[in-house]
Design an enzyme around this catalytic site. Structure first.
Site: not given
Ligand code: FNR
Length: 356
Positions: A32, A87, A135, A163, A228, A250, A252, A283, A307
């Site tokens: 996940y 999340a 967010q 987002t 976003k 982004s 995501h 991001d 991450r």
């Molecule tokens: C996310 N991301 C995300 N974005 C958002 O706006 N609301 C959310 O609830 C989530 N949840 C979420 C869960 C998980 C497990 C991941 C990996 C990502 C996206 C996050 O905010 C962000 O855009 C990315 O994770 C950026 O990429 P890197 O840094 O993980 O490569």
């Protein structure tokens, strides 16, 4: 879910946390966290694209009194790394979002708390002991969205990040009974479909937001309002025209529409268009302080990491998140110093970026 609080030995970079996190999570939760959409093409490219950008060293430059401080919307931070909204953080550590929020404060930075947080917005901000950013995910209609928004604003969140790139995203993990999106009224219900109707168009997209809703939200929100999940220049133009205070380039983290461009590849054109008219965040794919330097040099005002801080959270709770932030900042400082650049503002004009 981990309960660890001590920093593992031999951690030299944020990426060293990755294997520790993997060892502490079930394969389902690991998938996940790490997974991407489709074939994972964008997920992979997000990280690799940074290797196509080279740096230029500038020895003998005077960088004494250099620093990574910046102000966003009048808020002062010691470094440009925000914790991206992620999340259900209790999947990764039993104390969840509260740990990340404490770490953001300890490192004089900021966290963006997800609409899908697994702890209440009130308890997270109390743990942070500072205002945080919220967010926002659309809650099916204006009334439900406003209810959630007002709850966050009334307990002290002082910026809203809406987002927009994941309208049909469903929970891609079966959550354990004790972990939920506790700030949401109830799961979004899709009204019953006729036989000829499409689940996507008549179900999910029927309750997804549009530009009209962004304009409406803009009027509801008095604190800084950011969008976003933008990659296309025309969408950035609309965001600026609607008077949004900021935006996040982004994809995501490669989790929604596979095969879209990397955030880094579209950043220069977007930065040119924005050119100081709004706060430009970035991001997707940042793994080191050098990556951060490259995104700043290509036009970002500040960065979000996703991450990597969750690897720290899983491995060592708040200490791990704080350590990841510290490691990224140290690497950024070292990159700045060796590039002859004393401040973030100087990075953009430094001509220290080379396309390999
Ligand atoms: C996310 N991301 C995300 N974005 C958002 O706006 N609301 C959310 O609830 C989530 N949840 C979420 C869960 C998980 C497990 C991941 C990996 C990502 C996206 C996050 O905010 C962000 O855009 C990315 O994770 C950026 O990429 P890197 O840094 O993980 O490569």
């Amino acid at each position: 879910m981990s309960e660890h609080t001590a920093i593992p030995n031999n951690i030299l970079t944020a990426m060293d946390y990755q294997s520790h996190a993997q060892a502490r999570l079930s394969s389902t939760i690991w998938q996940y966290l790490e997974g991407g959409a489709g074939k994972g093409l964008t997920l992979k490219a997000n990280v690799e694209v940074f290797d196509q950008v080279g740096l230029m060293s500038r020895p003998l430059s005077n960088v004494k009194s250099g620093h990574t401080r910046l102000a966003l919307f009048g808020q002062q931070f010691e470094h440009p790394f925000l914790l991206a909204p992620i999340a259900y953080q209790r999947l990764f550590h039993k104390n969840g979002e509260k740990m990340s929020a404490m770490a953001a404060n300890a490192q004089a930075g900021q966290m963006v708390v997800s609409s899908l947080a697994s702890q209440t917005v009130e308890e997270i901000i109390e743990a942070a002991q500072q205002p945080l950013w919220f967010q926002l995910y659309w809650q099916g209609d204006r009334l439900g969205t406003l209810r959630l928004l007002k709850r966050a604003l009334s307990c002290g969140y002082n910026a809203v990040m809406f987002t927009v790139d994941a309208p049909v995203k469903q929970a891609v993990i079966a959550l354990p009974d004790n972990i939920q999106a506790v700030n949401l009224a109830s799961p979004l219900a899709i009204s019953a479909l006729q036989a000829h109707q499409s689940m996507v168009f008549d179900g999910w997209m029927a309750q997804a937001p549009t530009w009209d809703d962004v304009a409406w939200l803009r009027d509801q929100i008095k604190v800084p309002f950011l969008i976003k999940g933008l990659l296309h220049l025309a969408d950035v133009e609309k965001t600026l025209a609607l008077g949004c205070d900021g935006l996040v380039v982004s994809n995501h983290g490669g989790r929604v529409l596979d095969s879209v461009p990397t955030s880094l590849s579209v950043l220069p054109a977007i930065a040119k268009l924005v050119s100081g008219k709004a706060c430009l965040l970035f991001d997707s794919g940042i793994r080191t302080g050098q990556d951060a330097y490259k995104a700043l040099a290509l036009g970002a005002d500040a960065l979000m990491i996703g991450r990597p801080y969750i690897w720290g959270l899983t491995s060592a709770g708040a200490m791990g998140v704080a350590h990841v932030l510290k490691l990224m900042r140290d690497e950024l400082e070292m990159t700045m110093a060796l590039s002859g650049v004393p401040t973030l503002a100087d990075i953009k004009a430094s001509n220290t970026i080379i396309f390999n």
